[in-house]
Motif scaffolding. Structure first.
Motif, short mmCIF file in Angstrom:
data_model
loop_
_atom_site.label_atom_id
_atom_site.label_comp_id
_atom_site.label_asym_id
_atom_site.label_seq_id
_atom_site.Cartn_x
_atom_site.Cartn_y
_atom_site.Cartn_z
N SER A 133 0.09 8.32 -10.75
CA SER A 133 1.35 9.00 -10.45
C SER A 133 1.71 9.99 -11.54
O SER A 133 1.69 9.67 -12.73
CB SER A 133 2.48 7.98 -10.29
OG SER A 133 2.18 7.05 -9.27
N TYR A 148 9.26 13.56 -14.18
CA TYR A 148 9.48 13.04 -12.82
C TYR A 148 9.80 11.55 -12.93
O TYR A 148 8.96 10.69 -12.66
CB TYR A 148 8.23 13.28 -11.95
CG TYR A 148 7.81 14.74 -11.91
CD1 TYR A 148 8.48 15.65 -11.10
CD2 TYR A 148 6.74 15.19 -12.70
CE1 TYR A 148 8.09 16.99 -11.07
CE2 TYR A 148 6.35 16.53 -12.67
CZ TYR A 148 7.04 17.42 -11.85
OH TYR A 148 6.66 18.74 -11.82
N VAL A 188 9.90 8.66 -9.75
CA VAL A 188 8.74 8.12 -9.04
C VAL A 188 8.66 6.61 -9.26
O VAL A 188 9.31 6.06 -10.16
CB VAL A 188 7.43 8.81 -9.51
CG1 VAL A 188 7.48 10.30 -9.21
CG2 VAL A 188 7.20 8.56 -11.00
#
Length: 374
Positions: free
Chosen positions: A27, A42, A45
Motif C-alpha cells: 500500500s 496517504y 489507507v
C-alpha cells in the motif's frame, strides 16, 4: 516501543521521486516529487491506521511514524529513481512491573476460533523457546525448561489466549511473542530497579552493557509522559542529551557514558524522582526500568532508616538515664566525703552533664553515618 516514534531514514537527490509503501498489500502511504516540490502522505489507507501519524522530511525524504502501535509492525519499502530500501519494523508493547507482581500479556482477541492455534514464545540467548500453546479444544504449557524458571507461574486464558505470568522475578524479564493467523504481538517485559538518592547527590542508571556495539541504538525516557531525555546512535556516532525538555529541569545535569550508554543525573532534586526507561535496540529489543526516589534534607528517612533512628534514640535515652543516676550518686558520695559547697557541686554537675550530652550526640552521629553508609 508502542506509543513512541520511529524514523525510517533515507537520502534524496534534487530530481528524486520517492514512494513509501507498507505491508504485503504494498500500500502506498507517502510519496515525494522533488521536481514539482510535492510531498504527500496517504494516511487514510488501510482503515486509517496511519491517520495523523506520518511525517515526511522535506530535505531527506525520510519517513517518521508517530504514536506507533502494533498495527504498524511489518515491512516498509522506499523506492526512488536510483535506489530501493527495505525496512522490517517490529513494535513492542512495553510492560514494566515490580518483582513479585503478576502480569497478563494480552492477545487482543475476544474469543478463540475453531481453527485458531496460538503460540507463546520467549527468547533465551539466540534460542526461541515455546512456552505455551492453545487450540480450541486443547492447550499445553511447557514451563519446565531453563531450570524450571516458569514452573507454576504460567496461566493461559482459554477464551482469549492471553498469558499470565505470576510471581515475577528478574529471570522472567525479556521479550515475549504471541502468534497466530490473526495476531503477531511482541512484548518487552522489564522489572523496575528501585534507587533511592539524597537531594543534591548524583545517581547513575546502569545500562548493564560493558561496551556498545557498532549498530546499537539507545534511548532514555522519563516519566509518564515518556519524554525522551537522551539517546545514542552508535552507527552515526551520535550522542545527544535533551536537557531542555520539561521546562529545563534536566539542564546541565545529564551525562552519557559513550562506552556503555549508562546515564548519570547530577545535582539531583525531587523534580527528578520518577520512572526512567532504557530502550536498547539492535537486532533484538531489550528494556530496562528504574524507579528513582529523591529524599530532601528534612525528610530523608525511609522505613529502614526510621527504625534505625528509633533504636538508636532508645539506646541513647537509656544510656543517658544510667549515666545521670551514676553521676548523681557519685557526686553525693563525693560531697559527703569532702564537704564541698553545694553551689560548687551544682556547677560541676551541670558542666559534666553538658559534656555527657555532647559525647552522646557525637556517638549517635557516628552510628548514624555508619548505618547510612553500610
Amino acid at each position: 516501543m508502542e506509543g513512541y516514534s520511529v524514523t525510517l531514514n533515507t537520502e534524496m537527490k534534487d530530481d528524486d521521486q520517492i514512494q513509501w509503501r507498507f505491508g504485503t498489500e504494498n500500500s502506498l502511504i507517502a510519496e515525494i516529487n522533488k521536481r514539482v516540490d510535492r510531498f504527500t502522505v496517504y494516511d487514510d489507507v488501510l482503515d486509517g491506521r496511519f491517520r495523523d501519524r506520518l511525517k515526511l522530511d522535506n530535505q531527506t525524504g525520510s519517513l517518521t511514524i508517530t504514536n506507533i502501535t502494533t498495527e504498524h509492525t511489518g515491512n516498509y519499502k522506499q523506492k526512488s529513481n536510483t535506489v530501493e530500501n527495505h525496512f522490517r519494523l517490529t513494535v513492542y508493547v512495553e510492560i514494566s512491573v515490580m518483582e513479585g507482581d503478576s502480569v497478563t500479556l494480552k492477545t487482543g482477541l475476544t474469543e478463540i476460533e475453531d481453527d485458531d492455534q496460538i503460540q507463546w514464545t520467549t527468547t533465551f540467548g539466540t534460542e526461541l523457546i515455546l512456552i505455551a500453546e492453545l487450540k480450541k479444544r486443547s492447550y499445553r504449557i511447557t514451563d519446565d525448561f531453563l531450570n524450571k524458571r516458569f514452573r507454576g507461574r504460567l496461566n493461559l486464558d482459554k477464551q482469549t489466549g492471553s498469558l499470565t505470568i505470576t510471581d515475577i522475578t528478574s529471570e522472567h524479564a525479556g521479550v515475549y511473542n504471541v502468534y497466530n493467523k490473526r495476531v503477531d504481538i511482541n512484548f518487552a517485559l522489564a522489572l523496575y530497579v528501585e534507587i533511592s538518592v539524597m537531594e543534591g547527590d548524583s545517581v547513575t542508571l546502569n545500562s548493564s552493557l560493558t561496551e556498545m556495539k557498532d549498530d546499537d541504538q539507545i534511548q532514555w525516557w522519563f516519566g509518564t509522559e515518556r519524554t525522551l531525555i537522551a539517546e545514542i546512535n552508535k552507527e552515526f556516532n551520535r550522542f545527544t542529551v535533551y536537557d531542555d525538555v520539561l521546562d529545563g529541569r534536566f539542564r546541565d545535569r545529564l551525562k552519557l557514558d559513550k562506552q556503555t550508554g549508562s546515564l548519570t543525573i547530577t545535582n539531583i532534586t525531587t523534580e527528578h524522582a520518577g520512572d526512567y526507561k532504557l530502550q536498547i535496540a539492535t537486532r533484538k529489543m531489550s528494556l530496562k526500568a528504574f524507579r528513582v526516589s529523591v529524599s530532601d534534607s528534612v525528610h530523608c528517612c525511609g522505613p529502614t532508616e526510621a527504625v534505625i533512628r528509633l533504636v538508636l534514640s532508645a539506646l541513647v535515652g537509656v544510656a543517658t538515664v544510667i549515666i545521670l543516676v551514676y553521676d548523681i550518686r557519685s557526686r553525693r558520695a563525693e560531697r559527703d566525703r569532702a564537704h564541698i559547697h553545694t553551689s560548687e557541686i551544682e556547677l560541676s554537675f551541670l558542666t559534666n552533664l553538658f559534656c555527657i550530652f555532647v559525647r552522646i550526640n557525637k556517638l549517635w552521629l557516628y552510628m548514624f553515618i555508619f548505618f547510612r553508609k553500610y
